[in-house]
Motif scaffolding. Structure first.
Motif, PDB file in Angstrom:
ATOM      1  N   GLU A 117       0.788  -1.236   0.000  1.00 24.77           N
ATOM      2  CA  GLU A 117       0.000   0.000   0.000  1.00 24.77           C
ATOM      3  C   GLU A 117       0.818   1.283   0.000  1.00 24.77           C
ATOM      4  OE1 GLU A 117      -2.817   0.170   3.155  1.00 24.77           O
ATOM      5  OE2 GLU A 117      -3.989  -1.511   2.386  1.00 24.77           O
ATOM      6  N   THR A 118       1.978   1.256   0.651  1.00 24.17           N
ATOM      7  CA  THR A 118       2.692   2.496   0.899  1.00 24.17           C
ATOM      8  C   THR A 118       4.161   2.383   0.510  1.00 24.17           C
ATOM      9  OG1 THR A 118       1.231   2.866   2.792  1.00 24.17           O
ATOM     10  CG2 THR A 118       3.163   4.268   2.652  1.00 24.17           C
ATOM     11  N   ALA A 119       4.677   3.420  -0.137  1.00 14.68           N
ATOM     12  CA  ALA A 119       6.114   3.543  -0.399  1.00 14.68           C
ATOM     13  C   ALA A 119       6.662   4.571   0.579  1.00 14.68           C
ATOM     14  CB  ALA A 119       6.367   3.985  -1.834  1.00 14.68           C
ATOM     15  N   TYR A 120       7.845   4.299   1.114  1.00 13.51           N
ATOM     16  CA  TYR A 120       8.519   5.186   2.053  1.00 13.51           C
ATOM     17  C   TYR A 120       9.782   5.685   1.359  1.00 13.51           C
ATOM     18  CZ  TYR A 120       5.331   2.742   5.108  1.00 13.51           C
ATOM     19  OH  TYR A 120       4.194   2.206   5.655  1.00 13.51           O
ATOM     20  N   VAL A 121       9.867   6.996   1.185  1.00 15.91           N
ATOM     21  CA  VAL A 121      10.957   7.608   0.432  1.00 15.91           C
ATOM     22  C   VAL A 121      11.660   8.617   1.325  1.00 15.91           C
ATOM     23  CG1 VAL A 121      11.542   8.964  -1.616  1.00 15.91           C
ATOM     24  CG2 VAL A 121       9.553   7.432  -1.670  1.00 15.91           C
ATOM     25  N   THR A 122      12.983   8.508   1.417  1.00 15.78           N
ATOM     26  CA  THR A 122      13.730   9.519   2.162  1.00 15.78           C
ATOM     27  C   THR A 122      14.407  10.467   1.190  1.00 15.78           C
ATOM     28  OG1 THR A 122      15.676   8.093   2.319  1.00 15.78           O
ATOM     29  CG2 THR A 122      14.160   8.083   4.194  1.00 15.78           C
ATOM     30  N   LEU A 123      14.424  11.728   1.548  1.00 13.68           N
ATOM     31  CA  LEU A 123      15.135  12.771   0.801  1.00 13.68           C
ATOM     32  C   LEU A 123      16.035  13.477   1.793  1.00 13.68           C
ATOM     33  CD1 LEU A 123      12.077  14.243  -1.104  1.00 13.68           C
ATOM     34  CD2 LEU A 123      13.742  12.617  -1.986  1.00 13.68           C
ATOM     35  N   ARG A 124      17.261  13.780   1.370  1.00  5.84           N
ATOM     36  CA  ARG A 124      18.160  14.465   2.301  1.00  5.84           C
ATOM     37  C   ARG A 124      19.029  15.477   1.576  1.00  5.84           C
ATOM     38  NH1 ARG A 124      21.553   9.810   1.862  1.00  5.84           N
ATOM     39  NH2 ARG A 124      23.689  10.418   1.479  1.00  5.84           N
ATOM     40  N   ASP A 125      19.457  16.457   2.327  1.00  4.74           N
ATOM     41  CA  ASP A 125      20.384  17.436   1.776  1.00  4.74           C
ATOM     42  C   ASP A 125      21.813  16.940   1.971  1.00  4.74           C
ATOM     43  OD1 ASP A 125      20.992  17.843   4.442  1.00  4.74           O
ATOM     44  OD2 ASP A 125      20.211  19.866   4.524  1.00  4.74           O
ATOM     45  N   GLY A 126      22.731  17.631   1.368  1.00  7.05           N
ATOM     46  CA  GLY A 126      24.130  17.293   1.545  1.00  7.05           C
ATOM     47  C   GLY A 126      24.613  16.115   0.719  1.00  7.05           C
ATOM     48  N   THR A 132      25.293  14.227  -3.183  1.00  7.37           N
ATOM     49  CA  THR A 132      25.797  14.692  -4.472  1.00  7.37           C
ATOM     50  C   THR A 132      24.688  14.810  -5.502  1.00  7.37           C
ATOM     51  OG1 THR A 132      26.311  12.418  -5.095  1.00  7.37           O
ATOM     52  CG2 THR A 132      28.100  13.724  -4.131  1.00  7.37           C
ATOM     53  N   CYS A 133      23.484  14.326  -5.171  1.00  6.36           N
ATOM     54  CA  CYS A 133      22.378  14.370  -6.137  1.00  6.36           C
ATOM     55  C   CYS A 133      21.845  15.792  -6.297  1.00  6.36           C
ATOM     56  CB  CYS A 133      21.261  13.452  -5.699  1.00  6.36           C
ATOM     57  SG  CYS A 133      21.762  11.738  -5.708  1.00  6.36           S
ATOM     58  N   GLU A 134      21.332  16.353  -5.262  1.00  4.38           N
ATOM     59  CA  GLU A 134      20.807  17.711  -5.243  1.00  4.38           C
ATOM     60  C   GLU A 134      20.486  18.045  -3.798  1.00  4.38           C
ATOM     61  OE1 GLU A 134      17.563  18.257  -8.012  1.00  4.38           O
ATOM     62  OE2 GLU A 134      18.585  17.091  -9.520  1.00  4.38           O
ATOM     63  N   GLY A 135      20.184  19.273  -3.476  1.00  7.40           N
ATOM     64  CA  GLY A 135      19.878  19.647  -2.107  1.00  7.40           C
ATOM     65  C   GLY A 135      18.383  19.732  -1.862  1.00  7.40           C
ATOM     66  N   PHE A 136      17.913  19.050  -0.840  1.00 11.13           N
ATOM     67  CA  PHE A 136      16.491  19.029  -0.513  1.00 11.13           C
ATOM     68  C   PHE A 136      16.309  19.115   0.983  1.00 11.13           C
ATOM     69  CE2 PHE A 136      17.000  16.493  -4.388  1.00 11.13           C
ATOM     70  CZ  PHE A 136      16.202  17.220  -5.240  1.00 11.13           C
ATOM     71  N   ASP A 137      15.078  19.297   1.391  1.00 13.73           N
ATOM     72  CA  ASP A 137      14.757  19.208   2.809  1.00 13.73           C
ATOM     73  C   ASP A 137      14.942  17.770   3.256  1.00 13.73           C
ATOM     74  OD1 ASP A 137      14.059  21.875   2.975  1.00 13.73           O
ATOM     75  OD2 ASP A 137      11.953  21.506   2.549  1.00 13.73           O
ATOM     76  N   ASN A 138      15.335  17.595   4.499  1.00 15.40           N
ATOM     77  CA  ASN A 138      15.466  16.267   5.080  1.00 15.40           C
ATOM     78  C   ASN A 138      14.075  15.800   5.483  1.00 15.40           C
ATOM     79  OD1 ASN A 138      18.391  15.908   5.101  1.00 15.40           O
ATOM     80  ND2 ASN A 138      18.359  17.708   6.416  1.00 15.40           N
ATOM     81  N   GLN A 139      13.593  14.778   4.781  1.00 14.78           N
ATOM     82  CA  GLN A 139      12.228  14.341   5.062  1.00 14.78           C
ATOM     83  C   GLN A 139      11.998  12.894   4.661  1.00 14.78           C
ATOM     84  OE1 GLN A 139      10.358  17.390   2.691  1.00 14.78           O
ATOM     85  NE2 GLN A 139       9.883  15.964   1.042  1.00 14.78           N
ATOM     86  N   LEU A 140      10.930  12.346   5.218  1.00 16.64           N
ATOM     87  CA  LEU A 140      10.417  11.030   4.871  1.00 16.64           C
ATOM     88  C   LEU A 140       9.056  11.255   4.232  1.00 16.64           C
ATOM     89  CD1 LEU A 140      10.272   7.869   5.098  1.00 16.64           C
ATOM     90  CD2 LEU A 140       9.236   8.242   7.357  1.00 16.64           C
ATOM     91  N   GLU A 141       8.895  10.772   3.001  1.00 13.46           N
ATOM     92  CA  GLU A 141       7.607  10.884   2.317  1.00 13.46           C
ATOM     93  C   GLU A 141       6.899   9.528   2.366  1.00 13.46           C
ATOM     94  OE1 GLU A 141       8.654  14.288  -1.006  1.00 13.46           O
ATOM     95  OE2 GLU A 141       8.347  12.231  -1.677  1.00 13.46           O
ATOM     96  N   LEU A 142       5.605   9.544   2.655  1.00 14.43           N
ATOM     97  CA  LEU A 142       4.773   8.353   2.600  1.00 14.43           C
ATOM     98  C   LEU A 142       3.850   8.512   1.406  1.00 14.43           C
ATOM     99  CD1 LEU A 142       5.772   8.635   5.578  1.00 14.43           C
ATOM    100  CD2 LEU A 142       3.789   7.297   6.206  1.00 14.43           C
ATOM    101  N   ILE A 143       3.919   7.564   0.485  1.00 14.59           N
ATOM    102  CA  ILE A 143       3.186   7.662  -0.776  1.00 14.59           C
ATOM    103  C   ILE A 143       2.274   6.447  -0.913  1.00 14.59           C
ATOM    104  CG2 ILE A 143       3.416   7.816  -3.284  1.00 14.59           C
ATOM    105  CD1 ILE A 143       6.315   8.927  -2.665  1.00 14.59           C
ATOM    106  N   TYR A 144       0.987   6.697  -1.114  1.00 19.90           N
ATOM    107  CA  TYR A 144       0.017   5.626  -1.320  1.00 19.90           C
ATOM    108  C   TYR A 144       0.229   5.058  -2.713  1.00 19.90           C
ATOM    109  CZ  TYR A 144      -4.481   3.221  -1.579  1.00 19.90           C
ATOM    110  OH  TYR A 144      -5.466   2.274  -1.714  1.00 19.90           O
ATOM    111  N   VAL A 145       0.569   3.764  -2.799  1.00 16.07           N
ATOM    112  CA  VAL A 145       0.874   3.141  -4.088  1.00 16.07           C
ATOM    113  C   VAL A 145      -0.008   1.924  -4.380  1.00 16.07           C
ATOM    114  CG1 VAL A 145       3.257   3.966  -4.177  1.00 16.07           C
ATOM    115  CG2 VAL A 145       2.751   1.759  -3.082  1.00 16.07           C
TER     116      VAL A 145
END
Length: 149
Positions: free
Chosen positions: A24-33, A35-48
Motif C-alpha cells: 500500500e505504501t512507499a517510504y521515500v527519504t530525501l536528504r540534503d548534503g 551529491t544528487c541535489e539539495g532538498f529538505d530532510n524528510q520522509l515521504e509516505l506515498i500511497y501506491v
C-alpha cells in the motif's frame, strides 16, 4: 517485457536516496548534503496501492535520513551522524517514533524476518535484536578502524 507500457508517475524532488514499500505504501527519504541535489530532510509516505494514481499522503521531517528498511509495520531509518530511528507505520499515512538512538551513527540498515537488523555506520556493522523495537538489544559488532591518511 519486450514492449512495456507506461502506467503512471509520481513527481517529487529527485534524489538518490532509498525507497522501500509494501503493498500500500512507499517510504521515500530525501536528504540534503548528497551529491544528487539539495532538498529538505524528510520522509515521504506515498500511497501506491493504485499504481495508476500514486498519491503523497504524508511528509515527516527528518534530521538527515540515509538508508531505511521496512519489516511489517516497523520502519527503520538511518539518520547519519544524527543517529537511528525506529518508526511504527501501522497506521497508513502516519509514522510514530518508537525509538531514537542518537548515539548510533548509521548509514544503512537491513531487516531480517527473525527480529534482527544489521546497521552499518562509520565504526562498522552492528547486529541488533529488535523483538522489542522500542529497546533494541546489541547482539554483535564488527568494528572497522579507519586509517588516517
Amino acid at each position: 517485457p519486450s514492449d512495456p507500457l507506461f502506467q503512471s508517475t509520481f513527481d517529487h524532488a529527485r534524489a538518490c536516496d532509498p525507497v522501500v514499500a509494501d503493498d500500500e505504501t512507499a517510504y521515500v527519504t530525501l536528504r540534503d548534503g548528497s551529491t544528487c541535489e539539495g532538498f529538505d530532510n524528510q520522509l515521504e509516505l506515498i500511497y501506491v496501492s493504485n499504481v495508476l494514481a500514486p498519491t503523497l499522503i504524508a511528509v515527516h521531517k527528518m534530521d538527515n535520513p540515509h538508508g531505511l528498511a521496512l519489516d511489517g509495520n516497523i520502519l527503520y531509518v538511518c539518520e547519519g551522524d544524527f543517529g537511528f530511528k525506529v518508526l511504527d507505520v501501522s497506521e497508513r499515512g502516519k509514522a510514530k517514533e518508537l525509538a531514537n538512538e542518537k548515539n548510533l551513527v548509521s548509514t544503512d540498515v537491513i531487516a531480517f524476518p527473525d527480529d534482527r537488523i544489521l546497521v552499518v555506520g562509520k565504526k562498522g556493522i552492528s547486529q541488533y535484536d529488535v523483538t522489542n523495537p522500542k529497546k533494541m538489544k546489541l547482539l554483535s559488532q564488527i568494528t572497522v578502524n579507519n586509517p588516517t591518511r
